[in-house]
Design a protein around this motif. Structure first.
Motif, PDB file in Angstrom:
ATOM      1  N   ARG A 664      66.585  20.918  46.234  1.00  0.00           N
ATOM      2  CA  ARG A 664      65.344  20.516  45.540  1.00  0.00           C
ATOM      3  C   ARG A 664      64.813  21.341  44.662  1.00  0.00           C
ATOM      4  O   ARG A 664      64.319  21.051  43.584  1.00  0.00           O
ATOM      5  CB  ARG A 664      64.389  19.943  46.599  1.00  0.00           C
ATOM      6  CG  ARG A 664      64.933  18.437  47.352  1.00  0.00           C
ATOM      7  CD  ARG A 664      64.204  18.145  48.502  1.00  0.00           C
ATOM      8  NE  ARG A 664      64.593  16.715  49.286  1.00  0.00           N
ATOM      9  CZ  ARG A 664      64.177  15.686  48.804  1.00  0.00           C
ATOM     10  NH1 ARG A 664      63.144  15.540  47.909  1.00  0.00           N
ATOM     11  NH2 ARG A 664      64.876  14.770  49.654  1.00  0.00           N
ATOM     12  N   ARG A 665      64.689  22.682  45.184  1.00  0.00           N
ATOM     13  CA  ARG A 665      64.150  23.672  44.350  1.00  0.00           C
ATOM     14  C   ARG A 665      65.013  24.113  43.138  1.00  0.00           C
ATOM     15  O   ARG A 665      64.413  24.268  42.236  1.00  0.00           O
ATOM     16  CB  ARG A 665      63.933  24.806  45.390  1.00  0.00           C
ATOM     17  CG  ARG A 665      62.696  24.813  46.361  1.00  0.00           C
ATOM     18  CD  ARG A 665      62.705  26.022  47.242  1.00  0.00           C
ATOM     19  NE  ARG A 665      61.884  25.620  48.427  1.00  0.00           N
ATOM     20  CZ  ARG A 665      61.670  26.653  49.363  1.00  0.00           C
ATOM     21  NH1 ARG A 665      62.296  27.796  49.203  1.00  0.00           N
ATOM     22  NH2 ARG A 665      60.921  26.420  50.261  1.00  0.00           N
ATOM     23  N   ALA A 668      64.634  21.463  40.604  1.00  0.00           N
ATOM     24  CA  ALA A 668      63.287  21.133  39.982  1.00  0.00           C
ATOM     25  C   ALA A 668      62.934  22.359  39.157  1.00  0.00           C
ATOM     26  O   ALA A 668      62.047  22.376  38.372  1.00  0.00           O
ATOM     27  CB  ALA A 668      62.222  21.317  41.040  1.00  0.00           C
ATOM     28  N   ARG A 670      62.852  24.996  35.978  1.00  0.00           N
ATOM     29  CA  ARG A 670      62.805  24.947  34.651  1.00  0.00           C
ATOM     30  C   ARG A 670      63.130  26.310  33.788  1.00  0.00           C
ATOM     31  O   ARG A 670      63.051  27.373  34.532  1.00  0.00           O
ATOM     32  CB  ARG A 670      61.030  24.567  34.039  1.00  0.00           C
ATOM     33  CG  ARG A 670      60.866  23.100  34.636  1.00  0.00           C
ATOM     34  CD  ARG A 670      61.696  22.116  33.931  1.00  0.00           C
ATOM     35  NE  ARG A 670      61.169  20.876  34.618  1.00  0.00           N
ATOM     36  CZ  ARG A 670      61.744  20.156  35.546  1.00  0.00           C
ATOM     37  NH1 ARG A 670      62.549  20.849  36.348  1.00  0.00           N
ATOM     38  NH2 ARG A 670      61.188  18.868  35.851  1.00  0.00           N
TER      39      ARG A 670
END
Length: 695
Positions: A664-665, A668, A670
């Motif tokens: 998940r990290r 997520a 950018r």
């Protein structure tokens, strides 16, 4: 996160425009084309050292290295002649990069705490000490097969090979060096290999323990003699706060204290490092004269878990031992109390992205509170059990050497470890039979047996026969290769793919070694990789964590300990007691060297029970299920059962949770690690979790 990156291009033609038009974000260029090298991140000035004899013969050392500049030059000359082991013989923890003409050598460490990665790029080879930047460089997708192998057999290199979670990015094995010549790569080991036919005589016990003492003392001294640094912080002290002193206010802001500090948990490893650091002379204060008091008196930090009811007796005993050790006038003792917000599985939605997944992600927030109260340079005792204790498979090594009598004491101790029972009398015979079976099993048959167990979903044979506990764990470890604790919750397709990996590894030629040596090295490599994840996840700004037990020279000294000594009960505490006695420290509190497994298990169960709602939410729609690795319903059922106290492999659940959190990290994030006109247009795994191909 700190890392270094560079590449080696082909021999013919000018440097490609792609190589000229790209560079890491926030990088410090150490040398330029045609084979550039950068240091990226918040490196301290003394952590990046470069020596050179001419423009194309130079050596860069990253990290804490106790060698002088003259010793670095001697090591450079030796490496130019092919003697790479000289680059790994200095005290400290570091990565060395040597250049001789167009030949570049990147040397990894023995444990694997400072890994080296490489990938094909622009007709040559790019390398780095982090996998994620290389994945960004080639716009790699996620390697779901590697994640499946990591969950199914985490401490078996046969299943994972040299892969990483990113397709196309490879890892250099511990104890090896990556050699690049005009873009072509070669991986070679720098440690001498022992023959199975004619083994070298074992080192005498007293000399081996003295070597461990000397290695630990030099490792600690290398940190003490390094320049001190004051923490950099933009947050001003809010001034007097009722009930809080300057140290408490600083810890609340997340800034470490100046100077040198150490963990003091009451255990043997952390206590040994704290006492050695307090007793050795060093350079008090920092470069600018700050923190003189912290430099003269070592800051010893003890963690007090107030939220765990189970294991309270063990915790109180640890606190008493820590308090007795901290009576040393050169120690300044600080006790960090924590409640439910510092239990395992707390803060899973607020942590930082690490280079790779690891079980320590579920306890990172718990340890950040302790580390925030520490110093800018903080000693931790991690890795002592892996380098000093004997892996259960070493019992088979003793049988191969025809030293059966040395099995008596460890087998008898196992019979007493789980308390009196009707089966206690038969435990020594059971352990002996398991060790003899492993000694008579070839490597190929052992790996193929593990592959068959994965296909048959056969994970609970030892536990069903002998119940949970030390006996069951030891019997399960008496194998060449075995499924990990999370394998029972993986899908059948995932287990089949990992089984195919094992079958392929079984028929490949390998260096023949004793089963105990091979299993111990694999377990150490797995722990060192997770230790690296821990340092990244629990990182405090301006703080450096030092784990001397994972240094090259300490690992070598521990490997030289006689096996007959290592397999004895309490061997780790006995060796460290001798180390301290050799350094002039002989008065230790009662119970010194006791283990804390019960308190850790109680904390994990309490954390799962406290944060059960968040864990259920995490696995409502898990990415691991989207990748086909697990079934969400099965994992939710296991988490609920473990929170209610059912006996399940807690380590396996921690691996599942940490991998899901890491995914998940990762998805997520950018941005990218690179900049320039030819920088990659998308970050690593920008396409998300790719579906798995069917068998």
């Amino acid at each position: 996160m700190r890392w270094l990156v560079g590449w080696s291009s082909t021999a013919s033609g000018p440097v490609s425009s792609e190589g000229r038009a790209i560079q890491p974000v926030g990088a410090q260029l150490l040398w330029s084309d045609p084979d550039p090298l950068w240091a990226v991140g918040d490196w301290r000035p003394d952590e990046v050292r470069v020596v050179q004899t001419d423009p194309f013969t130079r050596l860069a050392v990253f990290g804490c290295c106790g060698a002088s500049d003259e010793e670095l030059r001697v090591g450079l000359f030796a490496a130019r002649g092919g003697a790479l082991r000289h680059l790994t013989a200095w005290p400290g923890s570091y990565t060395a990069v040597a250049q001789a003409g167009r030949r570049i050598t990147i040397v990894g460490d023995l444990a694997g705490a400072r890994p080296v990665f490489h990938t094909d790029w622009a007709g040559g080879t790019a390398y780095a000490t982090a996998a994620l930047p290389l994945a960004d460089l080639i716009e790699a997708q996620l390697d779901v097969g590697h994640l499946g192998a990591l969950l199914a057999c985490p401490d078996s290199p046969e299943a994972m090979g040299d892969g990483t979670p990113y397709m196309g990015v490879r890892r250099v094995p511990p104890g090896h060096a990556l050699i690049l010549r005009d873009g072509a790569r070669d991986i070679t080991g720098y440690e001498p290999t022992a023959s199975l036919a004619v083994a070298a005589p074992p080192l005498e016990q007293d000399k081996a323990v003295d070597a461990v003492r000397d290695a630990l003392v030099e490792a600690v001294r290398a940190r003490l003699t390094a320049p001190r640094h004051a923490p950099e912080t933009d947050d001003l002290d809010p001034g007097p706060v009722p009930g809080m002193g300057p140290a408490e206010r600083r810890a609340a802001r997340g800034a470490p204290a100046p100077g040198i500090g150490a963990d003091l948990s009451g255990g043997s490893a952390s206590a040994t490092l704290a006492l050695l650091a307090a007793g050795l002379p060093g350079m008090p204060g920092t470069l600018f004269g700050h923190g003189t008091e912290a430099g003269e008196r070592l800051l010893a930090v003890t963690f007090n878990d107030l939220a765990t009811a189970g294991g309270a007796r063990t915790r109180e005993a640890e606190l008493e031992r820590a308090g007795a050790i901290a009576a040393n006038p050169r120690l300044h003792h600080v006790v960090v109390a924590a409640g439910e917000d510092a239990l395992p599985y707390a803060g899973l939605d607020t942590g930082a992205l690490t280079d790779e997944p690891g079980p320590s992600l579920v306890i990172a927030e718990r340890h950040r509170r302790r580390l925030a109260a520490g110093s800018a340079d903080h000693f931790i005792g991690h890795g002592a059990r892996q380098v000093l204790d004997a892996h259960p498979a070493r019992l088979a090594d003793l049988l191969l050497d025809r030293r059966r009598r040395h099995l008596l004491r460890p087998a008898t101790a196992l019979a007493k470890a789980d308390g009196p029972s009707a089966q206690s009398f038969f435990v020594p015979f059971t352990v002996y039979r398991a060790a003899r079976r492993l000694a008579r099993t070839s490597y190929r048959d052992g790996v193929q047996e593990a592959a068959a167990r994965l296909m048959e979903h056969h994970f609970t044979d030892e536990q069903a026969l002998h119940g949970p506990g030390a006996v069951s764990a030891s019997l399960a470890a008496l194998t060449w290769c075995r499924p990990g604790p999370a394998a029972r919750w993986l899908t059948g397709e995932t287990l089949a793919e990992v089984s195919v990996r094992l079958e392929e590894a079984a028929v490949r030629p390998v260096l023949l070694r004793r089963p105990g040596e091979r299993r111990a090295d694999a377990a150490l490599a797995r722990y060192a990789a997770d230790q690296r994840v821990f340092e990244q996840a629990a990182e405090i700004r301006s703080q450096r964590l030092h784990a001397p037990f994972l240094d090259n020279q300490v690992v070598r000294a521990c490997r030289a300990l006689p096996e007959a000594l290592r397999v004895q009960p309490g061997a780790r505490a006995a060796v460290l007691r001798s180390v301290l006695a050799g350094a002039g420290i002989r008065e230790l509190p009662p119970g010194w060297g006791a283990t804390s497994h019960a308190a850790h298990t109680a904390a994990v169960r309490t954390g799962m029970r406290t944060w059960a709602g968040e864990l259920m939410t995490l696995f409502d729609a898990p990415l691991l299920a989207d990748a086909g690795l697990i079934e969400a319903r099965v994992v939710r059922k296991a988490l609920r059962a473990a929170a209610q106290g059912e006996r399940l492999p807690l380590d396996g659940l921690a691996e599942l949770v940490s991998t899901e959190v890491w995914l998940r990290r990762l998805l997520a994030r950018r941005g990218t690690c690179w900049t320039g006109t030819a920088a990659p247009r998308q970050r690593a795994v920008a396409g998300g979790v790719v579906p798995r191909p069917s068998l």
